[in-house]
Design a protein around this motif. Structure first.
Motif, PDB file in Angstrom:
ATOM      1  N   ALA A  38       0.831  -1.204   0.000  1.00 46.98           N
ATOM      2  CA  ALA A  38       0.000   0.000   0.000  1.00 46.98           C
ATOM      3  C   ALA A  38       0.865   1.254   0.000  1.00 46.98           C
ATOM      4  CB  ALA A  38      -0.936  -0.001   1.209  1.00 46.98           C
ATOM      5  N   ALA A  39       1.946   1.243   0.783  1.00 46.35           N
ATOM      6  CA  ALA A  39       2.851   2.392   0.815  1.00 46.35           C
ATOM      7  C   ALA A  39       3.548   2.556  -0.534  1.00 46.35           C
ATOM      8  CB  ALA A  39       3.873   2.219   1.935  1.00 46.35           C
ATOM      9  N   ALA A  40       3.975   1.435  -1.130  1.00 44.58           N
ATOM     10  CA  ALA A  40       4.668   1.497  -2.418  1.00 44.58           C
ATOM     11  C   ALA A  40       3.747   1.986  -3.525  1.00 44.58           C
ATOM     12  CB  ALA A  40       5.236   0.121  -2.768  1.00 44.58           C
ATOM     13  N   ASN A  41       2.468   1.582  -3.470  1.00 42.20           N
ATOM     14  CA  ASN A  41       1.507   1.935  -4.517  1.00 42.20           C
ATOM     15  C   ASN A  41       0.675   3.166  -4.178  1.00 42.20           C
ATOM     16  OD1 ASN A  41       2.281  -0.344  -6.023  1.00 42.20           O
ATOM     17  ND2 ASN A  41       0.813  -1.647  -4.952  1.00 42.20           N
ATOM     18  N   ARG A  42       0.936   3.756  -3.000  1.00 40.94           N
ATOM     19  CA  ARG A  42       0.226   4.963  -2.549  1.00 40.94           C
ATOM     20  C   ARG A  42      -1.289   4.743  -2.540  1.00 40.94           C
ATOM     21  NH1 ARG A  42       3.939   9.059  -6.167  1.00 40.94           N
ATOM     22  NH2 ARG A  42       5.826   8.875  -4.909  1.00 40.94           N
ATOM     23  N   GLN A  43      -1.709   3.694  -1.840  1.00 41.29           N
ATOM     24  CA  GLN A  43      -3.121   3.353  -1.742  1.00 41.29           C
ATOM     25  C   GLN A  43      -3.704   3.907  -0.444  1.00 41.29           C
ATOM     26  OE1 GLN A  43      -2.659  -0.913  -1.938  1.00 41.29           O
ATOM     27  NE2 GLN A  43      -3.120  -0.961  -4.128  1.00 41.29           N
ATOM     28  N   ARG A  44      -4.790   4.648  -0.543  1.00 38.09           N
ATOM     29  CA  ARG A  44      -5.483   5.156   0.641  1.00 38.09           C
ATOM     30  C   ARG A  44      -6.289   4.012   1.253  1.00 38.09           C
ATOM     31  NH1 ARG A  44      -7.356   9.303  -1.429  1.00 38.09           N
ATOM     32  NH2 ARG A  44      -6.435  11.058  -0.308  1.00 38.09           N
ATOM     33  N   LEU A  45      -6.224   3.878   2.576  1.00 36.98           N
ATOM     34  CA  LEU A  45      -6.874   2.771   3.273  1.00 36.98           C
ATOM     35  C   LEU A  45      -7.827   3.284   4.352  1.00 36.98           C
ATOM     36  CD1 LEU A  45      -3.776   0.457   3.884  1.00 36.98           C
ATOM     37  CD2 LEU A  45      -5.437   0.267   2.025  1.00 36.98           C
ATOM     38  N   ASN A  46      -8.873   2.510   4.616  1.00 37.96           N
ATOM     39  CA  ASN A  46      -9.739   2.714   5.776  1.00 37.96           C
ATOM     40  C   ASN A  46      -9.416   1.635   6.794  1.00 37.96           C
ATOM     41  OD1 ASN A  46     -11.173   4.893   4.679  1.00 37.96           O
ATOM     42  ND2 ASN A  46     -12.684   3.555   3.721  1.00 37.96           N
ATOM     43  N   MET A  47      -9.417   2.004   8.063  1.00 40.85           N
ATOM     44  CA  MET A  47      -9.145   0.990   9.080  1.00 40.85           C
ATOM     45  C   MET A  47      -9.807   1.355  10.398  1.00 40.85           C
ATOM     46  SD  MET A  47      -5.222   1.587  10.355  1.00 40.85           S
ATOM     47  CE  MET A  47      -4.771   3.045  11.324  1.00 40.85           C
ATOM     48  N   SER A  48     -10.012   0.346  11.218  1.00 41.02           N
ATOM     49  CA  SER A  48     -10.417   0.528  12.609  1.00 41.02           C
ATOM     50  C   SER A  48      -9.190   0.254  13.463  1.00 41.02           C
ATOM     51  CB  SER A  48     -11.547  -0.437  12.983  1.00 41.02           C
ATOM     52  OG  SER A  48     -12.702  -0.166  12.220  1.00 41.02           O
ATOM     53  N   TYR A  49      -8.897   1.188  14.372  1.00 40.56           N
ATOM     54  CA  TYR A  49      -7.649   1.087  15.133  1.00 40.56           C
ATOM     55  C   TYR A  49      -7.932   1.171  16.619  1.00 40.56           C
ATOM     56  CZ  TYR A  49      -2.834   1.904  16.597  1.00 40.56           C
ATOM     57  OH  TYR A  49      -1.604   1.805  17.200  1.00 40.56           O
ATOM     58  N   LEU A  50      -7.304   0.267  17.374  1.00 38.93           N
ATOM     59  CA  LEU A  50      -7.442   0.228  18.822  1.00 38.93           C
ATOM     60  C   LEU A  50      -6.218   0.881  19.438  1.00 38.93           C
ATOM     61  CD1 LEU A  50      -9.514  -1.009  20.864  1.00 38.93           C
ATOM     62  CD2 LEU A  50      -7.939  -2.945  21.052  1.00 38.93           C
TER      63      LEU A  50
ATOM     64  N   THR B   2     -11.179   3.642  16.949  1.00 40.93           N
ATOM     65  CA  THR B   2     -11.564   4.742  16.069  1.00 40.93           C
ATOM     66  C   THR B   2     -11.440   4.297  14.617  1.00 40.93           C
ATOM     67  OG1 THR B   2      -9.305   5.618  16.083  1.00 40.93           O
ATOM     68  CG2 THR B   2     -10.864   6.555  17.670  1.00 40.93           C
ATOM     69  N   SER B   3     -12.219   4.922  13.753  1.00 43.15           N
ATOM     70  CA  SER B   3     -12.147   4.658  12.330  1.00 43.15           C
ATOM     71  C   SER B   3     -11.254   5.712  11.692  1.00 43.15           C
ATOM     72  CB  SER B   3     -13.544   4.693  11.699  1.00 43.15           C
ATOM     73  OG  SER B   3     -14.349   3.663  12.235  1.00 43.15           O
ATOM     74  N   ARG B   4     -10.320   5.271  10.885  1.00 39.64           N
ATOM     75  CA  ARG B   4      -9.360   6.185  10.277  1.00 39.64           C
ATOM     76  C   ARG B   4      -9.298   5.954   8.763  1.00 39.64           C
ATOM     77  NH1 ARG B   4      -5.708   8.126  14.454  1.00 39.64           N
ATOM     78  NH2 ARG B   4      -6.510   7.305  16.432  1.00 39.64           N
ATOM     79  N   THR B   5      -9.020   7.030   8.057  1.00 39.41           N
ATOM     80  CA  THR B   5      -8.608   6.946   6.661  1.00 39.41           C
ATOM     81  C   THR B   5      -7.164   7.416   6.619  1.00 39.41           C
ATOM     82  OG1 THR B   5     -10.839   7.360   5.806  1.00 39.41           O
ATOM     83  CG2 THR B   5      -8.989   7.718   4.296  1.00 39.41           C
ATOM     84  N   ILE B   6      -6.294   6.578   6.094  1.00 41.19           N
ATOM     85  CA  ILE B   6      -4.865   6.860   6.192  1.00 41.19           C
ATOM     86  C   ILE B   6      -4.191   6.788   4.827  1.00 41.19           C
ATOM     87  CG2 ILE B   6      -4.690   6.039   8.568  1.00 41.19           C
ATOM     88  CD1 ILE B   6      -3.491   3.429   7.394  1.00 41.19           C
ATOM     89  N   ARG B   7      -3.019   7.441   4.772  1.00 43.34           N
ATOM     90  CA  ARG B   7      -2.135   7.350   3.627  1.00 43.34           C
ATOM     91  C   ARG B   7      -0.855   6.654   4.097  1.00 43.34           C
ATOM     92  NH1 ARG B   7      -2.431  13.381   0.830  1.00 43.34           N
ATOM     93  NH2 ARG B   7      -4.707  13.614   0.913  1.00 43.34           N
ATOM     94  N   PRO B   8      -0.685   5.368   3.831  1.00 44.76           N
ATOM     95  CA  PRO B   8       0.507   4.650   4.300  1.00 44.76           C
ATOM     96  C   PRO B   8       1.774   5.216   3.666  1.00 44.76           C
ATOM     97  CG  PRO B   8      -1.208   3.133   3.568  1.00 44.76           C
ATOM     98  CD  PRO B   8      -1.605   4.488   3.097  1.00 44.76           C
ATOM     99  N   LEU B   9       2.787   5.442   4.497  1.00 46.11           N
ATOM    100  CA  LEU B   9       4.042   6.019   4.018  1.00 46.11           C
ATOM    101  C   LEU B   9       5.239   5.090   4.182  1.00 46.11           C
ATOM    102  CD1 LEU B   9       3.604   9.644   5.440  1.00 46.11           C
ATOM    103  CD2 LEU B   9       3.087   8.829   3.130  1.00 46.11           C
TER     104      LEU B   9
ATOM    105  N   GLU C 120      -7.705  -3.395  13.758  1.00 49.20           N
ATOM    106  CA  GLU C 120      -8.793  -4.372  13.858  1.00 49.20           C
ATOM    107  C   GLU C 120      -9.336  -4.766  12.490  1.00 49.20           C
ATOM    108  OE1 GLU C 120     -10.990  -3.663  18.001  1.00 49.20           O
ATOM    109  OE2 GLU C 120     -11.172  -1.919  16.672  1.00 49.20           O
ATOM    110  N   ASN C 121      -9.646  -3.785  11.678  1.00 46.28           N
ATOM    111  CA  ASN C 121     -10.154  -4.041  10.336  1.00 46.28           C
ATOM    112  C   ASN C 121      -9.422  -3.142   9.346  1.00 46.28           C
ATOM    113  OD1 ASN C 121     -12.441  -5.921  10.948  1.00 46.28           O
ATOM    114  ND2 ASN C 121     -13.175  -4.141  12.097  1.00 46.28           N
ATOM    115  N   LEU C 122      -9.284  -3.632   8.128  1.00 49.72           N
ATOM    116  CA  LEU C 122      -8.532  -2.886   7.127  1.00 49.72           C
ATOM    117  C   LEU C 122      -9.227  -3.061   5.785  1.00 49.72           C
ATOM    118  CD1 LEU C 122      -5.879  -1.235   6.801  1.00 49.72           C
ATOM    119  CD2 LEU C 122      -4.760  -3.375   6.176  1.00 49.72           C
ATOM    120  N   GLU C 123      -9.503  -1.930   5.112  1.00 49.73           N
ATOM    121  CA  GLU C 123     -10.178  -1.980   3.822  1.00 49.73           C
ATOM    122  C   GLU C 123      -9.493  -1.050   2.838  1.00 49.73           C
ATOM    123  OE1 GLU C 123     -14.207  -0.883   4.388  1.00 49.73           O
ATOM    124  OE2 GLU C 123     -14.738  -2.677   5.551  1.00 49.73           O
ATOM    125  N   ASP C 124      -9.444  -1.483   1.596  1.00 49.53           N
ATOM    126  CA  ASP C 124      -8.900  -0.660   0.517  1.00 49.53           C
ATOM    127  C   ASP C 124     -10.001   0.265   0.014  1.00 49.53           C
ATOM    128  OD1 ASP C 124      -7.699   0.444  -1.690  1.00 49.53           O
ATOM    129  OD2 ASP C 124      -6.947  -1.451  -2.482  1.00 49.53           O
TER     130      ASP C 124
END
Length: 231
Positions: free
Chosen positions: A143-155, A162-169, A199-203
């Motif tokens: 995801a970091a190599a391809n610059r894919q934005r992800l949605n995730m639930s993070y503990l 919390t639910s986050r939208t992130i840009r993996p670096l 917890e959960n990870l979605e493209d």
């Protein structure tokens, strides 16, 4: 420097189609020009595709590359230890690649050195690693190599989800814990996320472009200045 090491260094200097004069090689390797001429002649006679002549320079043309001629014992130790660490602590894809790398390393070693790989008593065990975390490491790296934005639930550390939208670096390894460096759109700032707390990870199906102030270089600058938040 051993002659075998010097021959290896000459090949390295001539890779990539660069024209290098014998006098320059002699200066870099701290030997006489006569020694360089003799070494070049020996390499050519053994089949190394070096073109050129005395007074003009030498080069090894693109596409005529060679595997390393040899490794020192310290280099073998470093390569084998690194591959074993990745095999234990890396992602599933990384582990397979590390195993293949060990096979390739063993294949290019002279028979007089090859047995030493089995004598390197450096091993790594990671009972804490789970298949889920290993797959997540590979996924985050891609995801970091391809610059894919992800949605995730993070503990977080307080057990708040919390639910986050992130840009993996990028990924950091801290000895037993992998963390993801990312731009968090919820916090509008850099964050470091422990992979074992996701917890959960979605493209999202979306990619992102580098923006000033939101790149990995900017993150490192923040770390040097004051340190970003991590929740």
């Amino acid at each position: 420097m051993r002659r075998a090491d010097r021959l290896f260094q000459i090949v390295q200097y001539l890779r990539g189609g660069r024209l290098v004069r014998a006098a320059q090689l002699a200066e870099w390797l701290e030997v006489s020009g006569r020694t360089i001429y003799r070494d070049i002649a020996d390499l050519q006679s053994s089949g190394v595709p070096i073109d050129g002549e005395a007074g003009v320079g030498y080069l090894m043309r693109d596409g005529n590359d060679l595997p390393p001629l040899m490794f020192s014992r310290d280099e073998i130790v470093a390569l084998v230890a690194g591959a074993r660490l990745i095999r234990a602590w890396g992602g599933a894809g990384m582990a397979r690649a590390a195993e293949e790398a060990l096979v390739k390393i063993d294949a290019v070693l002279p028979s007089s050195i090859k047995l030493r790989t089995d004598e390197i008593e450096i091993h790594a065990f990671a009972p804490e690693m789970t298949p889920e975390v290993q797959k997540r490491i590979d996924r985050m790296e891609r995801a970091a190599a391809n610059r894919q934005r992800l949605n995730m639930s993070y503990l977080d550390a307080a057990q708040q989800s919390t639910s986050r939208t992130i840009r993996p670096l990028g990924l950091w390894f801290w000895g037993k814990v992998w963390t993801l460096v990312a731009w968090c759109e919820l916090r509008d700032d850099f964050r470091m996320f422990r992979l074992d707390r996701i917890e959960n990870l979605e493209d999202t199906g979306e990619t992102f472009k580098p923006e000033r102030g939101k790149t990995l270089t900017d993150f490192y600058r923040c770390m040097e200045d004051e340190g970003p938040g991590r929740r």
